[in-house]
Design a protein around this motif. Structure first.
Motif, PDB file in Angstrom:
ATOM      1  N   VAL A 109       0.836  -1.199   0.000  1.00  0.00           N
ATOM      2  CA  VAL A 109       0.000   0.000   0.000  1.00  0.00           C
ATOM      3  C   VAL A 109       0.871   1.249   0.000  1.00  0.00           C
ATOM      4  O   VAL A 109       0.624   2.196  -0.755  1.00  0.00           O
ATOM      5  CB  VAL A 109      -0.955  -0.005   1.212  1.00  0.00           C
ATOM      6  N   LEU A 110       1.900   1.262   0.837  1.00  0.00           N
ATOM      7  CA  LEU A 110       2.769   2.434   0.906  1.00  0.00           C
ATOM      8  C   LEU A 110       3.540   2.632  -0.390  1.00  0.00           C
ATOM      9  O   LEU A 110       3.696   3.762  -0.860  1.00  0.00           O
ATOM     10  CB  LEU A 110       3.733   2.317   2.085  1.00  0.00           C
ATOM     11  N   LEU A 111       4.020   1.551  -0.977  1.00  0.00           N
ATOM     12  CA  LEU A 111       4.739   1.680  -2.249  1.00  0.00           C
ATOM     13  C   LEU A 111       3.794   2.098  -3.373  1.00  0.00           C
ATOM     14  O   LEU A 111       4.180   2.827  -4.278  1.00  0.00           O
ATOM     15  CB  LEU A 111       5.451   0.380  -2.604  1.00  0.00           C
ATOM     16  N   GLY A 112       2.562   1.652  -3.308  1.00  0.00           N
ATOM     17  CA  GLY A 112       1.584   2.036  -4.305  1.00  0.00           C
ATOM     18  C   GLY A 112       1.188   3.503  -4.193  1.00  0.00           C
ATOM     19  O   GLY A 112       0.808   4.141  -5.174  1.00  0.00           O
ATOM     20  N   GLY A 114       3.242   5.830  -3.491  1.00  0.00           N
ATOM     21  CA  GLY A 114       4.387   6.639  -3.882  1.00  0.00           C
ATOM     22  C   GLY A 114       5.320   6.989  -2.743  1.00  0.00           C
ATOM     23  O   GLY A 114       6.169   7.864  -2.878  1.00  0.00           O
ATOM     24  N   VAL A 115       5.210   6.343  -1.630  1.00  0.00           N
ATOM     25  CA  VAL A 115       6.134   6.586  -0.516  1.00  0.00           C
ATOM     26  C   VAL A 115       7.449   5.913  -0.854  1.00  0.00           C
ATOM     27  O   VAL A 115       7.500   4.722  -1.161  1.00  0.00           O
ATOM     28  CB  VAL A 115       5.563   6.027   0.804  1.00  0.00           C
ATOM     29  N   GLU A 116       8.520   6.684  -0.843  1.00  0.00           N
ATOM     30  CA  GLU A 116       9.815   6.129  -1.242  1.00  0.00           C
ATOM     31  C   GLU A 116      10.500   5.390  -0.102  1.00  0.00           C
ATOM     32  O   GLU A 116      11.116   4.361  -0.287  1.00  0.00           O
ATOM     33  CB  GLU A 116      10.712   7.249  -1.765  1.00  0.00           C
TER      34      GLU A 116
END
Length: 128
Positions: A109-112, A114-116
Motif C-alpha cells: 500500500v505504501l509503495l503504491g 508513492g512513498v519512497e
C-alpha cells in the motif's frame, strides 16, 4: 432448580478460572506475548508428575485415600502443561504468519501510494 444448578456451576467455573494457578498460567500463555513461553512451561509438568508419583506412593504405603484426589489433580495439570506447549507453538506460527502478511500488505500500500522510504518514522512538525 435448573437455574440454581446453572448459577452455581457458572460461579464455580469463574472462581476456578480466576484463582487457580494452572488456569492463570494457561491464560497468560494464550496471550500474544505469552505464546513464546508455552514450550518452557512444559517443564512445569515435571514437578507435577513427581508429586503425582509421590502421592501415589503414599497411598500405596497405606496413606489416606483422599491423596488419590491429589494424584488425579497432579496428573491433570501435567497433561495440561504438556498439551499447552505444542498448541502455543502452533498459535505463535499462525500469529507470525498473519503479522507478516499484514506487513507485506502495508508495504504494498505504501509503495503504491508513492512513498519512497518508510523505514524511518516521520515526525510531523508544525510551521509557524
Amino acid at each position: 432448580m435448573f437455574d440454581i444448578i446453572l448459577a452455581t456451576t457458572a460461579r464455580c467455573y469463574f472462581f476456578l478460572r480466576r484463582f487457580m494457578p494452572m488456569a492463570i498460567v494457561i491464560d497468560a500463555i494464550n496471550t500474544r506475548r505469552g505464546l513464546k513461553w508455552g514450550v518452557p512451561a512444559m517443564l512445569l509438568a515435571v514437578p507435577y508428575a513427581i508429586a503425582a508419583v509421590y502421592f501415589r506412593a503414599q497411598v500405596g504405603e497405606g496413606g489416606p485415600g483422599w491423596l488419590n484426589l491429589l494424584v488425579i489433580l497432579c496428573l491433570w495439570n501435567t497433561l495440561k502443561l504438556l498439551h499447552i506447549g505444542p498448541i502455543s507453538l502452533l498459535k505463535l506460527m499462525v500469529v507470525r504468519i498473519r503479522e507478516a502478511r499484514a506487513r507485506r500488505r502495508m508495504t504494498r500500500v505504501l509503495l503504491g501510494d508513492g512513498v519512497e522510504s518508510f523505514d524511518e518514522p516521520v515526525h510531523m512538525t508544525t510551521q509557524r
